[in-house]
Scaffold this active site. Structure first.
Site, PDB file in Angstrom:
ATOM      1  N   HIS A  71     -37.706  63.176  -8.949  1.00  9.05           N
ATOM      2  CA  HIS A  71     -36.945  62.127  -9.656  1.00  9.05           C
ATOM      3  C   HIS A  71     -35.434  62.327  -9.514  1.00  9.05           C
ATOM      4  CE1 HIS A  71     -37.458  65.374 -12.502  1.00  9.05           C
ATOM      5  NE2 HIS A  71     -36.581  64.844 -13.331  1.00  9.05           N
ATOM      6  N   CYS A 156     -53.052  34.257 -11.426  1.00  8.56           N
ATOM      7  CA  CYS A 156     -54.024  34.027 -12.495  1.00  8.56           C
ATOM      8  C   CYS A 156     -54.487  32.566 -12.535  1.00  8.56           C
ATOM      9  CB  CYS A 156     -53.422  34.433 -13.830  1.00  8.56           C
ATOM     10  SG  CYS A 156     -51.775  33.750 -14.085  1.00  8.56           S
TER      11      CYS A 156
END
Ligand SMILES: Cc1cc2nc3c(=O)[nH]c(=O)nc-3n(C[C@H](O)[C@H](O)[C@H](O)COP(=O)(O)O)c2cc1C
Length: 182
Positions: A71, A156
């Protein structure tokens, strides 16, 4: 050449990020893909590794850095962070400053002077939800640049604003940003 950190979160539009990654590489950029765990269930990190030419990462506990600090190393090295697609969850986590994934940690480790861009993709009702609006506004106030979403048919089966912007438009927004335009 820009070193781009490409964050990919768990949206039905994840598959578009593979093409985006490929187009960024073909445009001469160096791309390091970082997937969330949800994204890795919808598309595979290996697909991104193939087009990026480097190992796509999705687990902070299986680091590429010998000291385990992906990170920090990735955030330091990158010129720009592009999160596409960005889920409602990502917006909420980022607005709250949470770091429960590799992507979340490197978002916090990234210098805020560097361009940070998010490309939302979600169901139209999710996009119009007050909490999502609030989180989007927080990110923009914190200096993030937003691309989209646009109106159209969503995965969707609904119609409305929430659809991820196509990669050609993302590339052109990026090019104009890198050239110092709007
Ligand atoms: C098939 C499938 C499609 C999904 N598509 C979306 C989406 O387009 N946008 C969104 O915000 N969430 C979507 N979700 C829900 C997210 O995957 C879920 O909120 C997850 O916790 C996001 O995690 P991440 O932000 O760490 O990637 C989807 C979930 C599934 C199972």
């Amino acid at each position: 050449m820009t070193r781009i950190l490409l964050g990919v979160t768990g949206s039905a539009a994840c598959f578009k990020a593979v093409a985006l990654c490929s187009e960024l590489v073909q445009s001469g950029h160096e791309v390091q893909p970082v997937l969330t765990r949800s994204a890795s269930r919808l598309v595979t990190p290996l697909q991104f590794s193939c087009v990026a030419g480097c190992r796509a990462l999705d687990d902070e506990w299986e680091p590429s850095d010998p000291a385990g600090m992906d990170h920090i190393i990735l955030a330091r090295r990158a010129d720009l962070l592009l999160v596409a697609p960005a889920t409602a969850d990502f917006l909420g986590q980022t607005a709250a400053g949470l770091a429960t994934s590799l992507l979340g940690s490197l978002v916090l480790a990234m210098e805020t002077e560097k361009p940070r861009i998010f490309v939302p993709a979600m169901n139209p009702r999710m996009w119009s939800n007050p909490a999502v609006k609030r989180n989007t506004a927080t990110l923009e106030r914190d200096g993030w640049m937003r691309i989209g979403p646009v109106s159209g048919p969503t995965a969707c089966g609904e119609e409305g604003e929430g659809r991820m912007v196509e990669s050609a438009e993302i590339l052109s927004a990026l090019t104009s940003l890198l050239q110092g335009g709007e």
